[in-house]
Design a protein around this motif. Structure first.
Motif, PDB file in Angstrom:
ATOM      1  N   LYS A   1       0.830  -1.203   0.000  1.00  0.00           N
ATOM      2  CA  LYS A   1       0.000   0.000   0.000  1.00  0.00           C
ATOM      3  C   LYS A   1       0.864   1.254   0.000  1.00  0.00           C
ATOM      4  N   PHE A   2       1.947   1.222   0.773  1.00  0.00           N
ATOM      5  CA  PHE A   2       2.846   2.372   0.820  1.00  0.00           C
ATOM      6  C   PHE A   2       3.519   2.582  -0.533  1.00  0.00           C
ATOM      7  N   GLN A   3       3.922   1.474  -1.161  1.00  0.00           N
ATOM      8  CA  GLN A   3       4.558   1.583  -2.474  1.00  0.00           C
ATOM      9  C   GLN A   3       3.583   2.112  -3.523  1.00  0.00           C
ATOM     10  N   ARG A   4       2.329   1.736  -3.418  1.00  0.00           N
ATOM     11  CA  ARG A   4       1.323   2.247  -4.353  1.00  0.00           C
ATOM     12  C   ARG A   4       1.095   3.743  -4.122  1.00  0.00           C
ATOM     13  N   PHE A   5       1.175   4.167  -2.861  1.00  0.00           N
ATOM     14  CA  PHE A   5       1.044   5.584  -2.545  1.00  0.00           C
ATOM     15  C   PHE A   5       2.215   6.367  -3.163  1.00  0.00           C
ATOM     16  N   ILE A   6       3.425   5.856  -3.002  1.00  0.00           N
ATOM     17  CA  ILE A   6       4.607   6.486  -3.594  1.00  0.00           C
ATOM     18  C   ILE A   6       4.498   6.499  -5.115  1.00  0.00           C
ATOM     19  N   LYS A   7       3.975   5.420  -5.674  1.00  0.00           N
ATOM     20  CA  LYS A   7       3.791   5.314  -7.126  1.00  0.00           C
ATOM     21  C   LYS A   7       2.864   6.412  -7.624  1.00  0.00           C
ATOM     22  N   ARG A   8       1.780   6.665  -6.895  1.00  0.00           N
ATOM     23  CA  ARG A   8       0.822   7.696  -7.305  1.00  0.00           C
ATOM     24  C   ARG A   8       1.446   9.090  -7.235  1.00  0.00           C
ATOM     25  N   ILE A   9       2.188   9.362  -6.170  1.00  0.00           N
ATOM     26  CA  ILE A   9       2.867  10.653  -6.048  1.00  0.00           C
ATOM     27  C   ILE A   9       3.858  10.834  -7.200  1.00  0.00           C
ATOM     28  N   PHE A  10       4.600   9.790  -7.484  1.00  0.00           N
ATOM     29  CA  PHE A  10       5.572   9.821  -8.586  1.00  0.00           C
ATOM     30  C   PHE A  10       4.868  10.076  -9.915  1.00  0.00           C
ATOM     31  N   ASP A  11       3.729   9.405 -10.126  1.00  0.00           N
ATOM     32  CA  ASP A  11       2.945   9.592 -11.355  1.00  0.00           C
ATOM     33  C   ASP A  11       2.561  11.059 -11.542  1.00  0.00           C
ATOM     34  N   ILE A  12       2.061  11.671 -10.485  1.00  0.00           N
ATOM     35  CA  ILE A  12       1.585  13.056 -10.570  1.00  0.00           C
ATOM     36  C   ILE A  12       2.739  14.017 -10.844  1.00  0.00           C
ATOM     37  N   VAL A  13       3.829  13.863 -10.111  1.00  0.00           N
ATOM     38  CA  VAL A  13       4.972  14.772 -10.263  1.00  0.00           C
ATOM     39  C   VAL A  13       5.573  14.668 -11.661  1.00  0.00           C
ATOM     40  N   VAL A  14       5.840  13.446 -12.117  1.00  0.00           N
ATOM     41  CA  VAL A  14       6.461  13.257 -13.424  1.00  0.00           C
ATOM     42  C   VAL A  14       5.525  13.701 -14.542  1.00  0.00           C
ATOM     43  N   SER A  15       4.234  13.416 -14.424  1.00  0.00           N
ATOM     44  CA  SER A  15       3.266  13.801 -15.455  1.00  0.00           C
ATOM     45  C   SER A  15       3.173  15.318 -15.592  1.00  0.00           C
ATOM     46  N   LEU A  16       3.197  16.020 -14.478  1.00  0.00           N
ATOM     47  CA  LEU A  16       3.161  17.484 -14.520  1.00  0.00           C
ATOM     48  C   LEU A  16       4.413  18.035 -15.189  1.00  0.00           C
ATOM     49  N   ILE A  17       5.558  17.439 -14.883  1.00  0.00           N
ATOM     50  CA  ILE A  17       6.810  17.872 -15.507  1.00  0.00           C
ATOM     51  C   ILE A  17       6.766  17.640 -17.014  1.00  0.00           C
ATOM     52  N   VAL A  18       6.324  16.432 -17.405  1.00  0.00           N
ATOM     53  CA  VAL A  18       6.235  16.103 -18.833  1.00  0.00           C
ATOM     54  C   VAL A  18       5.264  17.037 -19.549  1.00  0.00           C
ATOM     55  N   LEU A  19       4.132  17.314 -18.905  1.00  0.00           N
ATOM     56  CA  LEU A  19       3.122  18.184 -19.493  1.00  0.00           C
ATOM     57  C   LEU A  19       3.692  19.572 -19.777  1.00  0.00           C
ATOM     58  N   LEU A  20       4.434  20.113 -18.834  1.00  0.00           N
ATOM     59  CA  LEU A  20       4.983  21.451 -18.982  1.00  0.00           C
ATOM     60  C   LEU A  20       6.172  21.487 -19.945  1.00  0.00           C
ATOM     61  N   VAL A  21       7.090  20.545 -19.780  1.00  0.00           N
ATOM     62  CA  VAL A  21       8.309  20.523 -20.597  1.00  0.00           C
ATOM     63  C   VAL A  21       7.999  20.257 -22.066  1.00  0.00           C
ATOM     64  N   PHE A  22       7.025  19.362 -22.315  1.00  0.00           N
ATOM     65  CA  PHE A  22       6.724  18.979 -23.686  1.00  0.00           C
ATOM     66  C   PHE A  22       5.606  19.814 -24.321  1.00  0.00           C
ATOM     67  N   LEU A  23       5.171  20.882 -23.667  1.00  0.00           N
ATOM     68  CA  LEU A  23       4.113  21.723 -24.230  1.00  0.00           C
ATOM     69  C   LEU A  23       4.462  22.249 -25.622  1.00  0.00           C
ATOM     70  N   PRO A  24       5.691  22.730 -25.861  1.00  0.00           N
ATOM     71  CA  PRO A  24       6.051  23.150 -27.229  1.00  0.00           C
ATOM     72  C   PRO A  24       5.952  22.003 -28.238  1.00  0.00           C
ATOM     73  N   VAL A  25       6.297  20.793 -27.784  1.00  0.00           N
ATOM     74  CA  VAL A  25       6.216  19.614 -28.661  1.00  0.00           C
ATOM     75  C   VAL A  25       4.764  19.336 -29.016  1.00  0.00           C
ATOM     76  N   TRP A  26       3.861  19.473 -28.047  1.00  0.00           N
ATOM     77  CA  TRP A  26       2.433  19.276 -28.293  1.00  0.00           C
ATOM     78  C   TRP A  26       1.978  20.186 -29.436  1.00  0.00           C
ATOM     79  N   ILE A  27       2.389  21.436 -29.371  1.00  0.00           N
ATOM     80  CA  ILE A  27       1.970  22.422 -30.377  1.00  0.00           C
ATOM     81  C   ILE A  27       2.512  22.058 -31.749  1.00  0.00           C
ATOM     82  N   ILE A  28       3.802  21.741 -31.809  1.00  0.00           N
ATOM     83  CA  ILE A  28       4.441  21.396 -33.090  1.00  0.00           C
ATOM     84  C   ILE A  28       3.801  20.149 -33.694  1.00  0.00           C
ATOM     85  N   VAL A  29       3.625  19.119 -32.862  1.00  0.00           N
ATOM     86  CA  VAL A  29       3.034  17.860 -33.343  1.00  0.00           C
ATOM     87  C   VAL A  29       1.610  18.086 -33.831  1.00  0.00           C
TER      88      VAL A  29
END
Length: 219
Positions: free
Chosen positions: A5-33
């Motif tokens: 359960k603790f590992q799943r909690f850490i997994k969810r936190i990791f998912d949110i943090v990395v997804s937000l980073i990817v969303l922001l960093v790759f925003l120019p790529v989204w537009i170009i694509v």
């Protein structure tokens, strides 16, 4: 159980943090694509399709469209190969680099998917699930997964299911990190480079393959 359960909690936190980073960093790529997709073929920028997720909950998966309109009717278990003429010119590049999967960070942020997990299949596939295969629905589907870094389209449907079930039963943060590391190699070198180079041996009790040093060397 508490450890999982603790590992799943850490997994969810990791998912949110990395997804937000990817969303922001790759925003120019989204537009170009998006511009390239609209400029090179008719149809929408995004491909949306209903898929079964955790505990068979239906959700719409997001992807950049890589195929010609009306080409999404596929034979169950049949993957889209490199030379498939239904794939657009820009779609081939998006599929090869996995950029077409980036919009799924929205599914991750919504809690419908995870960065790592069994790939979400079409709803029609559920009709063939037995009790063993159904175990793959005990965790949220992922943008990448054990089967995807162990040959993916070169694997049989049966073996992909075995990898998914193994992942659900043996889930750990360490396994997730290994899958993410291997995913980088798949993006850079291609899926065919990892045929017969599995992280686990599903034919011998799911014994893990000690390939971390080899993978690092390849990258």
């Amino acid at each position: 159980m508490k450890g999982k359960k603790f590992q799943r909690f850490i997994k969810r936190i990791f998912d949110i943090v990395v997804s937000l980073i990817v969303l922001l960093v790759f925003l120019p790529v989204w537009i170009i694509v998006s511009v390239l997709i609209k400029a090179t073929s008719k149809g929408p920028v995004f491909f949306l399709q209903e898929r079964p997720g955790l505990n068979k909950q239906i959700f719409k998966v997001y992807k950049f469209r890589t195929m010609k309109p009306g080409s999404d009717n596929m034979i169950k278990g049949q993957e889209v190969m490199k030379d498939d003429d239904r794939v657009t010119a820009i779609g081939k590049l998006l599929r090869r680099t996995k950029i077409d999967e980036i919009p799924q960070v929205l599914n991750v942020l919504k809690g419908e998917m995870s960065l790592v997990g069994p790939r979400p299949e079409r709803i029609a596939s559920l009709a063939d699930y037995d009790d063993e295969i159904s175990k793959r629905l005990n965790m949220s589907p992922g943008m990448t997964g054990l089967a995807q870094v162990s040959g993916n389209i070169y694997l049989s449907l049966e073996d992909r299911y075995k990898f998914d079930v193994y992942y659900v039963e043996k889930f750990s943060i360490w396994l997730d990190l290994r899958i993410i590391l291997r995913t980088v190699g798949v993006v850079l070198l291609g899926e065919d480079r990892y045929v017969n180079k599995c992280l686990v041996d599903i034919n011998h009790g799911g014994k893990e393959v000690a390939a971390t040093k080899e993978e690092t060397a390849e990258k």
